[in-house]
Design a protein around this motif. Structure first.
Motif, PDB file in Angstrom:
ATOM      1  N   VAL A 216      55.519  11.761  30.447  1.00  0.00           N
ATOM      2  CA  VAL A 216      54.922  12.787  30.035  1.00  0.00           C
ATOM      3  C   VAL A 216      54.937  13.143  28.514  1.00  0.00           C
ATOM      4  O   VAL A 216      55.763  12.453  28.064  1.00  0.00           O
ATOM      5  CB  VAL A 216      55.469  14.171  30.857  1.00  0.00           C
ATOM      6  CG1 VAL A 216      55.434  14.025  32.176  1.00  0.00           C
ATOM      7  CG2 VAL A 216      57.098  14.106  30.275  1.00  0.00           C
ATOM      8  N   THR A 217      53.979  13.774  27.910  1.00  0.00           N
ATOM      9  CA  THR A 217      54.250  14.006  26.659  1.00  0.00           C
ATOM     10  C   THR A 217      54.501  15.612  26.654  1.00  0.00           C
ATOM     11  O   THR A 217      54.572  16.250  27.611  1.00  0.00           O
ATOM     12  CB  THR A 217      52.732  13.949  26.076  1.00  0.00           C
ATOM     13  OG1 THR A 217      51.603  14.765  26.604  1.00  0.00           O
ATOM     14  CG2 THR A 217      52.096  12.483  26.150  1.00  0.00           C
ATOM     15  N   SER A 218      54.747  16.126  25.362  1.00  0.00           N
ATOM     16  CA  SER A 218      54.969  17.460  25.349  1.00  0.00           C
ATOM     17  C   SER A 218      53.889  18.245  25.740  1.00  0.00           C
ATOM     18  O   SER A 218      54.288  19.295  26.165  1.00  0.00           O
ATOM     19  CB  SER A 218      55.650  17.955  23.809  1.00  0.00           C
ATOM     20  OG  SER A 218      54.572  17.502  22.845  1.00  0.00           O
ATOM     21  N   SER A 219      52.669  18.134  25.689  1.00  0.00           N
ATOM     22  CA  SER A 219      51.782  18.926  26.384  1.00  0.00           C
ATOM     23  C   SER A 219      51.325  19.030  27.596  1.00  0.00           C
ATOM     24  O   SER A 219      50.651  20.135  28.082  1.00  0.00           O
ATOM     25  CB  SER A 219      50.255  18.181  25.407  1.00  0.00           C
ATOM     26  OG  SER A 219      50.138  17.144  26.175  1.00  0.00           O
ATOM     27  N   ILE A 220      52.110  18.298  28.281  1.00  0.00           N
ATOM     28  CA  ILE A 220      51.860  17.973  29.812  1.00  0.00           C
ATOM     29  C   ILE A 220      53.082  18.290  30.637  1.00  0.00           C
ATOM     30  O   ILE A 220      53.099  18.479  31.825  1.00  0.00           O
ATOM     31  CB  ILE A 220      50.952  16.881  30.295  1.00  0.00           C
ATOM     32  CG1 ILE A 220      50.400  17.036  31.716  1.00  0.00           C
ATOM     33  CG2 ILE A 220      52.069  15.527  30.119  1.00  0.00           C
ATOM     34  CD1 ILE A 220      49.542  16.154  32.230  1.00  0.00           C
ATOM     35  N   ALA A 221      54.323  18.033  29.752  1.00  0.00           N
ATOM     36  CA  ALA A 221      55.705  18.143  30.683  1.00  0.00           C
ATOM     37  C   ALA A 221      56.019  19.221  31.422  1.00  0.00           C
ATOM     38  O   ALA A 221      56.432  19.195  32.521  1.00  0.00           O
ATOM     39  CB  ALA A 221      56.771  18.066  29.309  1.00  0.00           C
TER      40      ALA A 221
ATOM     41  N   ILE B 104      56.440  19.422  35.418  1.00  0.00           N
ATOM     42  CA  ILE B 104      57.543  19.583  36.267  1.00  0.00           C
ATOM     43  C   ILE B 104      57.316  20.812  37.012  1.00  0.00           C
ATOM     44  O   ILE B 104      58.131  21.046  38.278  1.00  0.00           O
ATOM     45  CB  ILE B 104      58.836  19.854  34.952  1.00  0.00           C
ATOM     46  CG1 ILE B 104      59.002  18.694  34.222  1.00  0.00           C
ATOM     47  CG2 ILE B 104      59.828  20.881  35.600  1.00  0.00           C
ATOM     48  CD1 ILE B 104      59.582  17.684  34.848  1.00  0.00           C
ATOM     49  N   LYS B 105      56.669  21.669  36.785  1.00  0.00           N
ATOM     50  CA  LYS B 105      56.273  23.011  37.617  1.00  0.00           C
ATOM     51  C   LYS B 105      55.722  22.300  39.081  1.00  0.00           C
ATOM     52  O   LYS B 105      55.969  22.996  40.006  1.00  0.00           O
ATOM     53  CB  LYS B 105      55.132  23.973  36.965  1.00  0.00           C
ATOM     54  CG  LYS B 105      55.930  24.953  35.882  1.00  0.00           C
ATOM     55  CD  LYS B 105      54.924  25.814  35.413  1.00  0.00           C
ATOM     56  CE  LYS B 105      55.423  26.803  34.370  1.00  0.00           C
ATOM     57  NZ  LYS B 105      54.489  27.602  33.945  1.00  0.00           N
TER      58      LYS B 105
ATOM     59  N   HIS C 247      63.026  23.338  31.460  1.00  0.00           N
ATOM     60  CA  HIS C 247      63.607  23.857  32.773  1.00  0.00           C
ATOM     61  C   HIS C 247      63.856  25.441  32.595  1.00  0.00           C
ATOM     62  O   HIS C 247      63.851  25.959  33.712  1.00  0.00           O
ATOM     63  CB  HIS C 247      65.364  23.348  32.444  1.00  0.00           C
ATOM     64  CG  HIS C 247      66.345  23.791  33.413  1.00  0.00           C
ATOM     65  ND1 HIS C 247      67.211  24.919  33.038  1.00  0.00           N
ATOM     66  CD2 HIS C 247      66.367  23.918  34.917  1.00  0.00           C
ATOM     67  CE1 HIS C 247      67.740  25.335  34.214  1.00  0.00           C
ATOM     68  NE2 HIS C 247      67.344  24.753  35.338  1.00  0.00           N
ATOM     69  N   GLN C 248      64.092  25.976  31.206  1.00  0.00           N
ATOM     70  CA  GLN C 248      63.904  27.569  31.255  1.00  0.00           C
ATOM     71  C   GLN C 248      62.626  28.251  31.704  1.00  0.00           C
ATOM     72  O   GLN C 248      62.588  29.148  32.318  1.00  0.00           O
ATOM     73  CB  GLN C 248      64.079  27.903  29.718  1.00  0.00           C
ATOM     74  CG  GLN C 248      64.296  29.347  29.609  1.00  0.00           C
ATOM     75  CD  GLN C 248      64.676  29.408  28.196  1.00  0.00           C
ATOM     76  OE1 GLN C 248      65.773  29.508  27.879  1.00  0.00           O
ATOM     77  NE2 GLN C 248      63.512  30.038  27.334  1.00  0.00           N
ATOM     78  N   GLU C 249      61.519  27.323  31.559  1.00  0.00           N
ATOM     79  CA  GLU C 249      60.206  27.757  31.886  1.00  0.00           C
ATOM     80  C   GLU C 249      59.892  27.593  33.397  1.00  0.00           C
ATOM     81  O   GLU C 249      59.159  28.319  33.961  1.00  0.00           O
ATOM     82  CB  GLU C 249      59.290  27.230  31.117  1.00  0.00           C
ATOM     83  CG  GLU C 249      59.216  27.539  29.660  1.00  0.00           C
ATOM     84  CD  GLU C 249      58.879  29.125  29.272  1.00  0.00           C
ATOM     85  OE1 GLU C 249      58.157  29.708  30.055  1.00  0.00           O
ATOM     86  OE2 GLU C 249      59.807  29.667  28.651  1.00  0.00           O
ATOM     87  N   SER C 250      60.646  26.563  34.099  1.00  0.00           N
ATOM     88  CA  SER C 250      60.114  26.115  35.366  1.00  0.00           C
ATOM     89  C   SER C 250      61.067  26.342  36.351  1.00  0.00           C
ATOM     90  O   SER C 250      60.735  26.591  37.280  1.00  0.00           O
ATOM     91  CB  SER C 250      59.966  24.667  35.478  1.00  0.00           C
ATOM     92  OG  SER C 250      61.094  23.937  35.279  1.00  0.00           O
ATOM     93  N   ARG C 251      62.358  26.529  35.889  1.00  0.00           N
ATOM     94  CA  ARG C 251      63.678  26.788  36.779  1.00  0.00           C
ATOM     95  C   ARG C 251      63.639  25.664  38.034  1.00  0.00           C
ATOM     96  O   ARG C 251      64.309  25.841  38.797  1.00  0.00           O
ATOM     97  CB  ARG C 251      63.320  28.130  37.521  1.00  0.00           C
ATOM     98  CG  ARG C 251      63.261  29.419  36.618  1.00  0.00           C
ATOM     99  CD  ARG C 251      63.905  29.416  35.266  1.00  0.00           C
ATOM    100  NE  ARG C 251      65.461  29.495  35.702  1.00  0.00           N
ATOM    101  CZ  ARG C 251      66.526  29.202  34.779  1.00  0.00           C
ATOM    102  NH1 ARG C 251      66.141  29.229  33.437  1.00  0.00           N
ATOM    103  NH2 ARG C 251      67.659  29.309  34.993  1.00  0.00           N
TER     104      ARG C 251
END
Length: 334
Positions: free
Chosen positions: A149-154, A158-159, A181-185
């Motif tokens: 993944v790149t930062s734009s799609i990571a 993960i979600k 992790h914080q954004e997706s849990r």
């Protein structure tokens, strides 16, 4: 863990006058045309290289777009101005093309903090987990992974995996991993790696700078520490940050990423004030030293010689290419 060149020493070693630069640029342009070669350059290399890349029909972008552009190009030779993993990514997607780099000494702290043997042993301890690696890794690590993944799609990847109840191994950037992790849990095991540029941004100094410029928007790359990201108005990839400056009506921006990206930002926003986020405290000789020393190793001189002499070629084992293509193409098809 590793040593790296001082940016000032690199710049001093390769200093050229404006007249010398123009002469070299003319020679490079002639060689690019003669050899049917295309330049692929990252946002973090010098403005001189970014400029000649644009003038000759190449691309200035993030690492994935560089590799994709090279794949679609009709050129026989790809010149990758960036760091080693970027050259490898271009070779993985275009194994039939010759991929050269101005220097093979330009590496990446994220890449070398995740050696394949150690990482593979780590993955073996947790069978059944989906292995997701950042693009800033070696071809061998990409071959070991299920996803790149790149930062734009990571976050999106993960979600998606989290929605499928997948448990994840994430490598190598711990700060990007913490943010995702914080954004997706999602259930994520994080490898302990970091970018030497983004890790140096200081949250307490950023607070002081925001007080000085209360109207400023803070833009941050997610490779930055969480204390920095928590203050950011916009968090995103290099392309996201460029577009934020271009499209936002705000007049002042504080930027937490490598400041060579300012070349692109200023092209579209000449009337806007761009301030580098601080990497040091009071009394320091450098308020912000947000420059990757390895990116600085790419210059017009070694670019010219790599093309003239066909040197610094990227070579990867065919089996690794075949395996790495799976994880890369999975992302491209996502």
């Amino acid at each position: 863990m590793f040593s790296y060149p001082a940016t000032a020493e690199v710049l001093k070693k390769h200093y050229l006058s404006d007249a010398d630069k123009e002469k070299l640029k003319k020679k490079i342009k002639k060689l690019l045309k003669k050899e049917n070669a295309t330049l692929l350059s990252h946002y973090y290399v010098s403005s001189d290289i970014q400029q000649i890349t644009e003038e000759t029909g190449g691309i200035v972008s993030d690492s994935l777009e560089m590799a994709k552009f090279g794949f679609k190009s009709d050129s026989n030779i790809l010149i990758v101005a960036g760091v080693a993993f970027m050259g490898e990514s271009a070779k993985i997607l275009s194994p039939h093309k010759q991929v050269l780099m101005p220097t093979l000494d330009a590496i990446c702290s994220l890449d070398i903090s995740c050696p394949i043997d150690e990482f593979s042993n780590f993955c073996d301890k947790y069978p059944g987990r989906e292995i997701v690696v950042y693009a800033n890794t070696s071809a061998a690590v990409k071959a070991r992974a299920d996803w790149v993944v790149t930062s734009s799609i990571a976050l999106d990847v993960i979600k998606y995996l989290h929605s499928k109840n997948k448990k994840i191994i994430w490598a190598p950037d711990k700060y990007l991993g913490e943010y995702v992790h914080q954004e997706s849990r999602a259930d994520m095991l994080l490898w302990d790696g970091s970018c030497i540029v983004h890790e140096e941004f200081k949250s307490h100094e950023l607070k002081k700078l925001k007080i000085k410029y209360p109207q400023a928007l803070i833009l941050a790359h997610p490779e930055s520490p969480m204390q920095v990201l928590s203050q950011a108005d916009i968090i995103g990839s290099t392309t996201t940050l460029i577009n934020a400056v271009k499209e936002n009506n705000n007049k002042v921006f504080i930027i937490a990423t490598d400041d060579r990206i300012f070349y692109q930002m200023k092209k579209y926003s000449k009337n806007k004030k761009l301030i580098a986020a601080p990497t040091a405290g009071d009394g320091a000789t450098c308020h912000s030293c947000a420059h990757c020393p390895w990116m600085a190793m790419n210059d017009l001189q070694n670019l010219y010689y790599c093309l003239k002499n066909k040197q610094n070629e990227i070579k990867i084992d065919k089996n690794i290419i075949k395996q790495a293509q799976k994880s890369l193409k999975k992302m491209l098809n996502f």
